[in-house]
Design an enzyme around this catalytic site. Structure first.
Site, PDB file in Angstrom:
ATOM      1  N   GLU A 134       0.862  -1.184   0.000  1.00 29.62           N
ATOM      2  CA  GLU A 134       0.000   0.000   0.000  1.00 29.62           C
ATOM      3  C   GLU A 134       0.897   1.233   0.000  1.00 29.62           C
ATOM      4  O   GLU A 134       1.959   1.223   0.620  1.00 29.62           O
ATOM      5  CB  GLU A 134      -0.894   0.023   1.237  1.00 29.62           C
ATOM      6  CG  GLU A 134      -1.810  -1.170   1.382  1.00 29.62           C
ATOM      7  CD  GLU A 134      -2.442  -1.226   2.764  1.00 29.62           C
ATOM      8  OE1 GLU A 134      -3.258  -0.340   3.080  1.00 29.62           O
ATOM      9  OE2 GLU A 134      -2.104  -2.146   3.538  1.00 29.62           O
ATOM     10  N   LYS A 181       2.417   4.558   1.163  1.00 33.34           N
ATOM     11  CA  LYS A 181       2.569   5.142   2.498  1.00 33.34           C
ATOM     12  C   LYS A 181       2.183   6.618   2.426  1.00 33.34           C
ATOM     13  O   LYS A 181       2.903   7.438   1.877  1.00 33.34           O
ATOM     14  CB  LYS A 181       4.016   4.981   2.985  1.00 33.34           C
ATOM     15  CG  LYS A 181       4.223   5.424   4.425  1.00 33.34           C
ATOM     16  CD  LYS A 181       5.659   5.148   4.869  1.00 33.34           C
ATOM     17  CE  LYS A 181       5.842   5.561   6.323  1.00 33.34           C
ATOM     18  NZ  LYS A 181       5.657   7.008   6.508  1.00 33.34           N
ATOM     19  N   ASP A 209       1.585  10.380   3.478  1.00 33.61           N
ATOM     20  CA  ASP A 209       2.287  11.317   4.347  1.00 33.61           C
ATOM     21  C   ASP A 209       1.252  12.174   5.074  1.00 33.61           C
ATOM     22  O   ASP A 209       0.914  13.285   4.661  1.00 33.61           O
ATOM     23  CB  ASP A 209       3.217  12.194   3.503  1.00 33.61           C
ATOM     24  CG  ASP A 209       4.282  12.863   4.356  1.00 33.61           C
ATOM     25  OD1 ASP A 209       4.502  12.409   5.488  1.00 33.61           O
ATOM     26  OD2 ASP A 209       4.889  13.831   3.883  1.00 33.61           O
ATOM     27  N   TYR A 255      -6.376   1.375   6.904  1.00 26.56           N
ATOM     28  CA  TYR A 255      -5.430   0.343   6.472  1.00 26.56           C
ATOM     29  C   TYR A 255      -5.324  -0.851   7.416  1.00 26.56           C
ATOM     30  O   TYR A 255      -4.700  -1.857   7.068  1.00 26.56           O
ATOM     31  CB  TYR A 255      -4.041   0.942   6.225  1.00 26.56           C
ATOM     32  CG  TYR A 255      -3.418   1.699   7.371  1.00 26.56           C
ATOM     33  CD1 TYR A 255      -3.053   1.072   8.556  1.00 26.56           C
ATOM     34  CD2 TYR A 255      -3.172   3.064   7.259  1.00 26.56           C
ATOM     35  CE1 TYR A 255      -2.468   1.767   9.600  1.00 26.56           C
ATOM     36  CE2 TYR A 255      -2.583   3.782   8.301  1.00 26.56           C
ATOM     37  CZ  TYR A 255      -2.234   3.125   9.461  1.00 26.56           C
ATOM     38  OH  TYR A 255      -1.653   3.821  10.500  1.00 26.56           O
ATOM     39  N   LYS A 264      11.019   3.209   1.729  1.00 24.84           N
ATOM     40  CA  LYS A 264      10.945   4.665   1.548  1.00 24.84           C
ATOM     41  C   LYS A 264      11.644   5.127   0.276  1.00 24.84           C
ATOM     42  O   LYS A 264      12.705   4.618  -0.086  1.00 24.84           O
ATOM     43  CB  LYS A 264      11.597   5.363   2.757  1.00 24.84           C
ATOM     44  CG  LYS A 264      10.991   4.999   4.111  1.00 24.84           C
ATOM     45  CD  LYS A 264       9.613   5.579   4.303  1.00 24.84           C
ATOM     46  CE  LYS A 264       9.617   7.063   4.543  1.00 24.84           C
ATOM     47  NZ  LYS A 264      10.147   7.443   5.849  1.00 24.84           N
ATOM     48  N   CYS A 267      10.970  49.403   6.777  1.00 21.54           N
ATOM     49  CA  CYS A 267       9.816  48.624   6.332  1.00 21.54           C
ATOM     50  C   CYS A 267       9.497  48.944   4.870  1.00 21.54           C
ATOM     51  O   CYS A 267       9.383  50.124   4.507  1.00 21.54           O
ATOM     52  CB  CYS A 267       8.602  48.941   7.205  1.00 21.54           C
ATOM     53  SG  CYS A 267       7.090  48.132   6.655  1.00 21.54           S
ATOM     54  N   CYS A 313       5.990  50.968   4.833  1.00 13.91           N
ATOM     55  CA  CYS A 313       5.754  52.303   5.415  1.00 13.91           C
ATOM     56  C   CYS A 313       7.031  53.115   5.618  1.00 13.91           C
ATOM     57  O   CYS A 313       6.967  54.303   5.949  1.00 13.91           O
ATOM     58  CB  CYS A 313       5.027  52.171   6.748  1.00 13.91           C
ATOM     59  SG  CYS A 313       6.041  51.433   8.064  1.00 13.91           S
ATOM     60  N   CYS A 351       8.387  45.474  12.031  1.00  8.93           N
ATOM     61  CA  CYS A 351       7.932  46.850  11.899  1.00  8.93           C
ATOM     62  C   CYS A 351       7.023  47.116  13.095  1.00  8.93           C
ATOM     63  O   CYS A 351       6.097  46.347  13.357  1.00  8.93           O
ATOM     64  CB  CYS A 351       7.154  47.037  10.597  1.00  8.93           C
ATOM     65  SG  CYS A 351       6.438  48.685  10.442  1.00  8.93           S
ATOM     66  N   CYS A 370       1.365  51.210   9.939  1.00 13.27           N
ATOM     67  CA  CYS A 370       1.930  50.618   8.719  1.00 13.27           C
ATOM     68  C   CYS A 370       0.803  50.014   7.880  1.00 13.27           C
ATOM     69  O   CYS A 370      -0.030  49.263   8.408  1.00 13.27           O
ATOM     70  CB  CYS A 370       2.939  49.537   9.084  1.00 13.27           C
ATOM     71  SG  CYS A 370       3.560  48.608   7.656  1.00 13.27           S
TER      72      CYS A 370
END
Length: 676
Positions: free
Chosen positions: A116, A118, A120, A228, A319, A413, A416, A431, A436
């Protein structure tokens, strides 16, 4: 009660469950969406009219009404073992030789291996009693996990009732919850717009989603699930599967989605062929996979081989190597979030990784930029071991063009022009100009968001429109907007303007916790806001609370406590609060006085678990609160009563260990009748 009503309810639930199974599990719809919606609305209407007939397995009961206060750690009925890993065919052969040596005799013939993909994602354990879902838990350390049943119920590919006429008393199912790639991308896009940190990968996003206290958020994120493994401890009158392949077929029959990309392999060479075939094909899948799980098919042989201290001897994970790809950095930009955090970002030539196109990678902070010495024009190697947000693994200086310049973080920034600062003990530039545009834009979007003031129609596009035309300069300005002002904006007619002004007016009635969350105090999330408002029921109490008092609240750490103290010290924030008060917003906890008094109820703490005979749990909770009692989600030494219904589960076990008095619904009603 009319038998026809009860019969119709059963019929509607059955039809909707079959339609959901066909759509979500079999990917073969048997009903038009419009028909499904019509039947669902009919079921909702009947259940609203006859609330005593609502059952826990009804399709309408997938999302809980109220957020959980916290999750309880529970012991798994059957441990969830991790798997040993193999990374090539030689290691796979060594695994086979090892399990064969354990048998210490003639190697038995067997029916091969089941392979099957695998997934993630995040492993979860499900418990069904008499066919009904009663518990869902995270994997945790494999021995104990957190009970997240309320969140599990939102996953459409997990049945609330098993599709069996005579189910075994107990069924344990293991599987992997995950976020499809398109859903993950959409979540990160929304988080980026809101100035929030992006999820690093779908696995982390799935795990974080499962641990949300509000099941409505979980439902919005549309987790998926593949089953599973199946365990049926007591099945005297039930034919058990004898192989893993049969178990997967039974799981599908029960109503679960199992991975269609599985195969029954006669030997290891066939396993290797399966593995190599999917190494390329997996890149086109709508979810991430980082390998294949290989299991001996025969259950009797699995039982004979058993487990080591850590792993089953009869299974292994094969894997794939982590994906790496070179690409060129076209630009390095910075993004300013609503908290003022300035995050560097590498913009790269598009590159394909695990079936997705990657063009951007966060560089986290100034220290990481210096460590990599990354420059515009550099060729970099990015790695994605099942991750969407890639990691810049290394820079290839030998391919660096001549006359490149080391990247230096900006001192001001970009939005601004204010001087950026780096607070002590932090790696992030910030900032600190509350005016801003980036901070203001992010703050306004956050204030109007669903979990805060929930102002329909005030999304990012309209926030930008209002800012560009100078109609708002702070959160408070939202509440002085007029229909005429909004109508004069591009693409805003009278109807849209009326709806927006109406939604803004409605937001004034949102509860105190939402308002505190909406203010965007650093580190104060939705749950923290609820904890704060429960412990400091008025704004005055919260404003005047010192660091020690805040930190003394369970769930509020040093960082949050200091942030709250600092926020309320700022004069501009104090002025904002006063303006919002004058606009009519709520700044105190709504604490209705008990309508009844009873020494058996008033001041006592209740926990409710299981399915009650006639009351919904929410109804029982309201009755307890009306009589002066408190209702919490988890059992502790401070719990006075456990109100237990059918399928009470782990909370009942914990209450018994702590010698907490158990009540039936009838006993509770008897106590309530004694109120004066």
């Amino acid at each position: 009660m009319n038998d026809d009503i009860q019969s119709r309810l059963l019929q509607l639930r059955s039809q909707l469950q079959k339609a959901a199974y066909a759509y979500y599990v079999m990917d073969n719809p048997i009903m038009e969406d419009s028909v499904y919606d019509k039947l669902y609305r009919e079921l909702e209407g009947l259940e609203k009219e006859y609330p005593l007939l609502i059952t826990s397995d009804s399709p309408t009961q997938r999302v809980g009404d109220r957020p959980a206060s916290q999750f309880v750690s529970v012991k798994h009925n059957i441990p969830l073992y991790s798997l040993a890993n193999a990374f090539d065919f030689e290691e796979l052969q060594q695994w086979e030789q090892k399990w064969q040596r354990v048998l210490e005799g003639e190697i038995p013939t067997h029916s091969g291996y089941v392979c099957e993909l695998k997934i993630d994602g995040s492993a979860i354990a499900l418990t069904y009693e008499n066919g009904l879902l009663v518990r869902g838990t995270t994997r945790g350390d494999g021995v104990t996990g957190e009970e997240i049943t309320q969140n599990i119920r939102t996953i459409r590919t997990i049945p609330l009732r098993l599709n069996l006429d005579n189910p075994p008393p107990i069924v344990e199912v293991r599987g992997e919850s995950f976020l499809p790639l398109d859903t993950f991308d959409q979540i990160n896009l929304e988080r980026e717009k809101a100035g929030e940190n992006l999820f690093a990968n779908p696995r982390n996003a799935a795990a974080g989603t499962l641990r949300q206290l509000d099941s409505r958020i979980v439902a919005e994120r549309k987790l998926d699930f593949f089953a599973y493994t199946l365990h049926i401890p007591n099945a005297d009158n039930f034919e058990l599967p004898t192989t893993q392949w049969e178990a997967l077929e039974l799981l599908q029959k029960m109503g679960f989605r199992v991975n269609p990309n599985r195969d029954l392999c006669a030997d290891l060479q066939a396993v290797q062929n399966y593995f190599e075939t999917w190494d390329e094909k997996r890149k086109k899948l709508p979810y991430l996979t980082d390998g294949a799980v290989v299991k001996l098919n025969d259950f009797p042989l699995q039982r004979e081989l058993g487990f080591t201290q850590k792993f089953p001897r009869w299974a292994i994970a094969l894997k794939y190597a982590a994906e790496e790809a070179p690409t060129v950095v076209k630009d390095i930009i910075v993004n300013v979030g609503r908290t003022g955090a300035v995050t560097p970002m590498a913009v790269m030539e598009p590159v394909q990784l695990a079936g997705t196109t990657v063009q951007r990678a966060t560089l986290h902070n100034e220290d990481r930029v210096k460590e990599l010495d990354i420059r515009v024009g550099d060729t970099v190697v990015i790695r994605k071991a099942g991750e969407i947000i890639p990691e810049v693994l290394r820079v290839l200086p030998e391919l660096r063009p001549t006359k490149t310049i080391a990247y230096k973080m900006p001192e001001t920034c970009p939005e601004c022009g204010s001087t950026l600062i780096r607070p002590q003990d932090e790696a992030v530039l910030r900032c600190v100009n509350s005016s801003c545009p980036a901070i203001l834009r992010g703050s306004l979007v956050h204030w109007a968001s669903r979990n805060a003031l929930d102002i329909q129609g005030l999304g990012e596009k309209n926030v930008i429109l209002l800012l560009e035309h100078g109609l708002i300069k702070s959160i408070a300005d939202i509440y002085s907007l007029t229909i005429k002002q909004i109508m004069e904006l591009p693409r805003m007619g009278q109807r849209s303007a009326e709806k927006l002004v109406g939604a803004i007016a409605e937001s004034k009635s949102q509860d105190y916790a939402r308002v505190i969350y909406g203010l965007g105090i650093r580190f104060v999330g939705k749950v923290n806001a609820e904890i704060l408002t429960q412990n400091f029921p008025t704004l005055e109490q919260l404003q005047t609370a010192n660091f020690a008092k805040l930190q003394g609240v369970y769930g509020i750490g040093e960082e949050i406590a200091q942030s709250v103290v600092d926020w309320f010290r700022v004069e501009a924030n104090q002025q904002l609060i006063e303006t919002l008060k004058n606009a009519g917003l709520t700044f105190e906890q709504n604490q209705a006085a008990p309508t009844q008094t009873n020494s058996n109820i008033t001041g006592k703490t209740f926990v409710i678990t299981g399915t009650l005979p006639t009351l919904k749990r929410s109804e029982a909770a309201e009755k307890i609160k009306a009589a002066g009692g408190k209702v919490t989600n988890s059992v502790s030494k401070k719990t006075d009563y456990l109100l237990a219904g059918e399928n009470a589960g782990s909370k009942l076990e914990k209450a018994k260990k702590l010698s907490i008095q158990e009540l039936s619904e009838a006993q509770l009603l008897e106590l309530l009748d004694k109120t004066t």
